[in-house]
Each structure stands twice: as structure tokens, then as C-alpha cells.
Design an enzyme around this catalytic site. Structure first.
Site, PDB file in Angstrom:
ATOM      1  N   ASP A  43     -11.283  66.265  52.193  1.00  0.00           N
ATOM      2  CA  ASP A  43     -10.225  65.855  51.292  1.00  0.00           C
ATOM      3  C   ASP A  43      -8.747  66.828  51.824  1.00  0.00           C
ATOM      4  OD1 ASP A  43      -8.625  65.559  49.233  1.00  0.00           O
ATOM      5  OD2 ASP A  43     -10.122  65.670  48.027  1.00  0.00           O
ATOM      6  N   ILE A  83      -5.905  67.249  50.391  1.00  0.00           N
ATOM      7  CA  ILE A  83      -5.551  68.190  49.473  1.00  0.00           C
ATOM      8  C   ILE A  83      -6.374  67.553  48.258  1.00  0.00           C
ATOM      9  CG2 ILE A  83      -3.572  68.573  47.728  1.00  0.00           C
ATOM     10  CD1 ILE A  83      -1.570  68.462  49.655  1.00  0.00           C
ATOM     11  N   ASP A  84      -7.174  68.462  47.690  1.00  0.00           N
ATOM     12  CA  ASP A  84      -7.906  67.994  46.418  1.00  0.00           C
ATOM     13  C   ASP A  84      -7.325  68.864  45.602  1.00  0.00           C
ATOM     14  OD1 ASP A  84     -10.228  66.962  45.087  1.00  0.00           O
ATOM     15  OD2 ASP A  84     -11.104  69.156  44.989  1.00  0.00           O
ATOM     16  N   ASP A  86     -14.715  65.023  47.608  1.00  0.00           N
ATOM     17  CA  ASP A  86     -14.396  65.699  46.025  1.00  0.00           C
ATOM     18  C   ASP A  86     -15.544  66.774  45.835  1.00  0.00           C
ATOM     19  OD1 ASP A  86     -11.837  64.876  45.487  1.00  0.00           O
ATOM     20  OD2 ASP A  86     -12.766  63.322  44.446  1.00  0.00           O
ATOM     21  N   THR A 124      -4.456  66.785  43.846  1.00  0.00           N
ATOM     22  CA  THR A 124      -3.003  66.634  44.110  1.00  0.00           C
ATOM     23  C   THR A 124      -2.258  66.899  42.952  1.00  0.00           C
ATOM     24  OG1 THR A 124      -3.857  64.859  45.633  1.00  0.00           O
ATOM     25  CG2 THR A 124      -1.642  64.763  44.584  1.00  0.00           C
ATOM     26  N   GLU A 175      -9.953  61.119  52.962  1.00  0.00           N
ATOM     27  CA  GLU A 175      -9.487  60.274  51.612  1.00  0.00           C
ATOM     28  C   GLU A 175      -8.262  59.412  52.072  1.00  0.00           C
ATOM     29  OE1 GLU A 175      -7.854  62.707  48.558  1.00  0.00           O
ATOM     30  OE2 GLU A 175      -7.455  60.926  47.175  1.00  0.00           O
ATOM     31  N   ASP A 184      -0.327  65.468  51.864  1.00  0.00           N
ATOM     32  CA  ASP A 184      -1.732  64.916  52.069  1.00  0.00           C
ATOM     33  C   ASP A 184      -2.053  64.442  53.407  1.00  0.00           C
ATOM     34  OD1 ASP A 184      -1.950  63.342  48.694  1.00  0.00           O
ATOM     35  OD2 ASP A 184      -2.370  65.305  49.453  1.00  0.00           O
TER      36      ASP A 184
HETATM   37  N1  A3P Z   1     -10.432  58.956  36.448  1.00  0.00           N
HETATM   38  C1  A3P Z   1     -11.133  59.971  37.491  1.00  0.00           C
HETATM   39  N2  A3P Z   1     -12.247  60.614  37.060  1.00  0.00           N
HETATM   40  C2  A3P Z   1     -12.754  61.563  37.802  1.00  0.00           C
HETATM   41  N3  A3P Z   1     -11.978  62.121  39.054  1.00  0.00           N
HETATM   42  C3  A3P Z   1     -10.827  61.552  39.080  1.00  0.00           C
HETATM   43  C4  A3P Z   1     -10.584  60.308  38.612  1.00  0.00           C
HETATM   44  N4  A3P Z   1      -9.133  60.300  39.026  1.00  0.00           N
HETATM   45  C5  A3P Z   1      -9.124  60.740  40.253  1.00  0.00           C
HETATM   46  N5  A3P Z   1     -10.277  61.732  40.294  1.00  0.00           N
HETATM   47  C6  A3P Z   1     -10.580  62.718  41.319  1.00  0.00           C
HETATM   48  O1  A3P Z   1     -10.473  64.089  40.790  1.00  0.00           O
HETATM   49  C7  A3P Z   1     -10.100  64.796  41.848  1.00  0.00           C
HETATM   50  C8  A3P Z   1      -9.342  66.226  41.311  1.00  0.00           C
HETATM   51  O2  A3P Z   1     -10.193  66.943  40.799  1.00  0.00           O
HETATM   52  P1  A3P Z   1      -9.933  67.741  39.661  1.00  0.00           P
HETATM   53  O3  A3P Z   1      -9.792  67.356  38.186  1.00  0.00           O
HETATM   54  O4  A3P Z   1     -11.297  68.721  39.776  1.00  0.00           O
HETATM   55  O5  A3P Z   1      -8.799  68.663  40.169  1.00  0.00           O
HETATM   56  C9  A3P Z   1      -9.067  63.928  42.647  1.00  0.00           C
HETATM   57  O6  A3P Z   1      -8.803  64.201  43.980  1.00  0.00           O
HETATM   58  P2  A3P Z   1      -7.425  64.180  44.674  1.00  0.00           P
HETATM   59  O7  A3P Z   1      -6.584  65.188  44.201  1.00  0.00           O
HETATM   60  O8  A3P Z   1      -7.844  64.532  46.101  1.00  0.00           O
HETATM   61  O9  A3P Z   1      -7.193  62.737  44.702  1.00  0.00           O
HETATM   62  C10 A3P Z   1      -9.732  62.610  42.477  1.00  0.00           C
HETATM   63  O10 A3P Z   1     -10.692  62.033  43.612  1.00  0.00           O
HETATM   64 MG    MG Z   2     -10.054  65.150  45.678  1.00  0.00          MG
HETATM   65 MG    MG Z   3      -7.165  64.449  47.850  1.00  0.00          MG
HETATM   66 MG    MG Z   4      -6.264  61.414  45.832  1.00  0.00          MG
END
Ligand code: A3P
Ligand code: MG
Ligand code: MG
Ligand code: MG
Length: 422
Positions: free
Chosen positions: A204, A206-207, A356, A209, A144, A119
Site C-alpha cells: 500500500d 500510501i495507506d 491494508d 490517504t 493498490e 501514491d
Molecule cells: N468504506 C470503507 N470501509 C473500510 N475501509 C475502507 C473503506 N473505504 C476505503 N477503505 C480503506 O481504508 C483504508 C484506510 O484505513 P484507515 O481508516 O484505517 O485509515 C484505505 O486505504 P487507502 O488510504 O490506502 O486507500 C482504504 O483501503
Molecule cells: Mg490502504
Molecule cells: Mg493506499
Molecule cells: Mg486508496
């Protein structure tokens, strides 16, 4: 129809411990292997293990071979080329870290440091490359991560590892080398608040993670806001197959690693992360019949209400089970027509962040679809680091949107009514 679920071994961090950097409650489950006799009523996008991709470093800039960008005379051309290069290099760093993670002999180690390393490294690379490629422009980045944890004494080994990775990665493109302090400064350039005035990059690093940890999907998502509007977006999806994931079982050996990109008014495109000359224009599916549509949602139930999506899909007449994928790879897959609908309904109280969705939204919009909140309002990226929206995010093509919105609103109403009767 119960679709086949793919299974793979899941292995975690071999890298140096940095427990101080681990967000609480975010550790991966010890094992995600499932019994073959227990198929789930959804499709999970998994990769063969070990991954056979990981393209070799390129000798030419990631965006330079694209005839698309070169042919266009409209604005933001140089910004788009810089964004593609930054996201491609960041993807290369992430691939290196994920490869180490997945090929390690150490199983189920509850240590998230590789993710942290990737990240931070990805954010540092994007920041450094944008500054290098666009030296004469003012620079504002809404991203982020920040360096607060990395400045702690116990994180110094991790910081060195990140600097090493950044230097290894950028050395294929630039004759420069950065110090630990340069890396910290590059990461902290992402502290901008964004807003409705001027230009702001949105990143972002790494979206997805959690997908990255599992060896599944993740994305490097970079967009540019100008006066509060998204004017370009790039999505690097290192694990996404080149061909449709709708036929994943048949094409599971296909090449992976996609770079989606779009610039306002110019359409959306996809190229291979390892071969920039392979670009092609992409379009959302033209399907108008919900019975032919499939829908995407988060793999993580904590990120989106799966029951609500199920109710909406049923009301709409969707027949196929949901396809669960991490990250904005969902936007990319939808933009090229792999599926018709993306539904995202976070649990109460969660505030969506602009990084995101910004890049994914423009890729889908330029491919002929659009994203709205549950009330049908376009997403507003001009309000700072957060998106203020009604209930959730829905994405589809223009023909399906009216009936989808209807189904969404009726399902939310029914859910609220049943909650008030409890
Ligand atoms: N409780 C929650 N509800 C919705 N989104 C959340 C969450 N907790 C984390 N996320 C977000 O969901 C993203 C991932 O989305 P997806 O579910 O589509 O893979 C995460 O990005 P990061 O991985 O960059 O932190 C984070 O920003
Ligand atoms: Mg993300
Ligand atoms: Mg991220
Ligand atoms: Mg994150």
C-alpha cells in the site's frame, strides 16, 4: 474522561490540477478546524502545524545500519533490508509532497493531485528499489495503484511531476534516472493477483490517504507473502511520534517518523525513519485488565462502525475514549504498546484488501499480539487481492483476546437483533 483534542489548520493541494485522477466522493472537507469549546468524546491524533520534522536525506541505505537485520542468520534477511530501504525512500517522497501540501498558501483547494502524485510516486519507488536490490529473484507485486489514469492525455503533466519526484528521491541512493515510461511500468508491476503459491510483495504505497491529506497519519505498508503466509512486513509512518501516543498531549513536541519492521520468528522492531541506528525491539502491552486498556479505530467513520466499537468497548469495560488514527500506523502503535486494542468494522458490503493489513499484522504478531476476524479466525492472505473475512478485524494481545472476542460477538449479536426488530 474527555481527552483533549488537538487542533490544526488544514490546507489542501497547491499542485497542478488533475481532476481526472480524483476518485469521486473522496474530496476532503473544506476545513477541519473545530471550536475549542466543543471537545469530542474521542482522542484525535493531530500534529502541531506546521510539522517541524522532515528529516534530511540520508547518505547511507535506510536498512544498512541495522544491527538487528545483520545479526540474524535466518531467511528473508536481504528481502527485509530491501523492504526497509524501499519503504524509507518512498516515505521520503511522501514527506516532500506532504510538506508542499501543508505549507502552501492555497487553502481548501479541492484538488487531490498531490495525493495522487504521492501514491503513484511511492508505488513506483518501492517497485524500482525492490527490483534493484533483489535482481536475481522473481518479482511479483500486489499493489493498490495502477497506471490507467496516468496514461490519459490530461494526466501528462502529473506524470512528469511524479517522474521528477521519483528521480529526485532515488538520486540520493542510486546513480540512475527513470523516464515517464519507466515510472508507468514500475507502477503496473503491482498488478499481480497474489495467492497461495510462491512469493508476492504486497504494497500500500500510501495507506490512510485521507490522513495524508489532512496532515495526519499515513503509512507506507510493504509485506512479503511466501506460500500464502506473511513472512515480513515494514511500516513507514512519517508522522508518528517516536514515543507513545498515549501521552501525546504531554509529548506533542516529540520527534516523529517511525519505521516498524518484523520478520517471521525474529520479533518486531522500530527505528527512527531518519536514524536507522536507533532501532529497538517492541512489544504489545501486557495489560489484562480492560479497564486499563485503550483502543484504536479509524479516524474515518466511513471506514469503520464507531458505534459498534463503542458498544464493544463498553461491554468489555474499557474506560478510555477511542483513539482515532488513520492508516496502519494503528498496528505500529499497538505493536509498541501505545494502546491495547484495534477494532475495525467496515460497513456492510466492503471487502478488505490484503495491502491494508499484511504488513501491520506481522508487525503486531511478532510483537506478541494477534489479529483475527470477528469469528476469531486468523486473517488469510492467500486468497488473492482481497481478504475474505467474517464481519471485521480485531487486534490485541493474547491475554485480552478471549474476552474481547466474547464482547465482539455479543455486541454483533445485539446489533443484529435490534436491526431485525426495526
Ligand atoms: N468504506 C470503507 N470501509 C473500510 N475501509 C475502507 C473503506 N473505504 C476505503 N477503505 C480503506 O481504508 C483504508 C484506510 O484505513 P484507515 O481508516 O484505517 O485509515 C484505505 O486505504 P487507502 O488510504 O490506502 O486507500 C482504504 O483501503
Ligand atoms: Mg490502504
Ligand atoms: Mg493506499
Ligand atoms: Mg486508496
Amino acid at each position: 474522561m474527555a481527552s483533549r483534542v488537538r487542533f490544526s489548520r488544514t490546507i489542501f493541494s497547491p499542485l497542478p490540477s488533475a481532476s481526472a485522477l480524483i476518485p469521486s466522493g473522496s474530496l476532503p472537507p473544506a476545513s477541519l478546524s473545530l471550536p475549542l469549546s466543543n471537545p469530542k468524546p474521542y482522542r484525535r491524533l493531530r500534529l502541531p502545524f506546521p510539522p517541524s520534522h522532515l528529516p534530511p536525506p540520508r547518505s547511507s541505505p535506510a536498512g544498512s545500519a541495522s544491527p538487528v537485520a545483520a545479526m540474524s542468520s535466518s531467511s528473508y534477511d536481504k528481502e527485509l533490508a530491501a523492504a526497509k530501504k524501499a519503504a524509507s525512500l518512498a516515505a521520503r517522497l511522501c514527506q516532500k509532497v506532504q510538506k508542499a501540501l501543508l505549507t502552501s498558501d492555497v487553502q481548501s483547494k479541492a484538488d487531490k493531485s498531490p495525493v495522487t502524485v504521492a501514491d503513484y510516486g511511492s508505488q513506483a519507488i518501492v517497485s524500482l528499489v525492490l527490483r534493484k536490490e533483489l535482481p536475481s529473484e522473481s518479482f511479483s507485486l500486489v499493489a493498490e495503484e495502477d497506471s490507467a489514469d496516468l496514461r490519459k492525455d490530461e494526466a501528462q503533466e502529473t506524470l512528469k511531476r511524479i517522474t521528477e519526484l521519483v528521480n529526485d528521491t532515488i538520486s540520493s541512493e542510486y546513480s540512475m534516472s527513470v523516464s515517464d515510461e519507466d515510472v508507468l511500468i514500475a507502477i503496473d508491476s503491482g498488478k499481480s493477483e497474489g495467492g497461495p503459491v510462491g512469493q508476492h510483495w504486497v504494497l500500500d504505497p500510501i495507506d490512510g490517504t485521507k490522513g495524508f491529506l489532512r496532515g495526519d497519519q499515513y503509512a507506507i505498508a510493504l509485506a512479503l507473502l511466501d506460500e500464502g503466509k506473511v513472512v515480513l512486513g515494514v511500516l513507514g509512518c512519517p508522522n508518528l511520534p517516536h514515543t507513545s501516543i498515549a501521552n501525546l498531549d504531554r509529548h506533542s513536541q516529540n520527534k516523529i517518523g517511525c519505521l516498524f519492521y518484523a520478520k517471521t520468528g525474529d520479533g518486531a522492531y522500530m527505528q527512527s525513519l531518519s536514524d536507522p541506528s536507533s532501532n529497538a525491539k517492541i512489544h504489545v502491552t501486557a495489560t489484562e485488565n480492560p479497564a486499563d486498556a485503550s483502543f484504536f479505530e479509524s479516524y474515518e467513520a466511513a471506514h469503520s462502525l464507531h458505534d459498534l466499537s463503542k458498544a464493544i468497548a463498553e461491554k468489555l469495560g474499557v474506560q478510555a475514549p477511542p483513539v482515532r488514527i488513520d492508516s496502519q500506523a494503528k498496528y505500529g502503535a499497538l505493536a509498541r504498546g501505545d494502546g491495547a486494542i484495534y477494532l475495525r468494522f467496515p460497513h456492510k458490503g466492503y471487502r478488505e484488501k490484503i495491502w491494508d493489513h499484511a504488513a501491520g499484522c506481522i508487525v503486531v504478531a511478532e510483537a506478541g499480539g494477534f489479529a483475527t476476524d470477528a469469528a476469531g479466525n486468523a486473517l488469510d492472505f492467500s486468497k488473492g487481492r482481497y481478504l475474505d473475512l467474517d464481519t471485521g478485524i480485531i487486534v490485541t494481545n493474547k491475554k485480552l483476546m478471549p474476552s474481547l472476542l466474547n464482547a465482539v460477538q455479543e455486541s454483533i449479536k445485539a446489533k443484529n437483533q435490534s436491526a431485525s426488530h426495526l
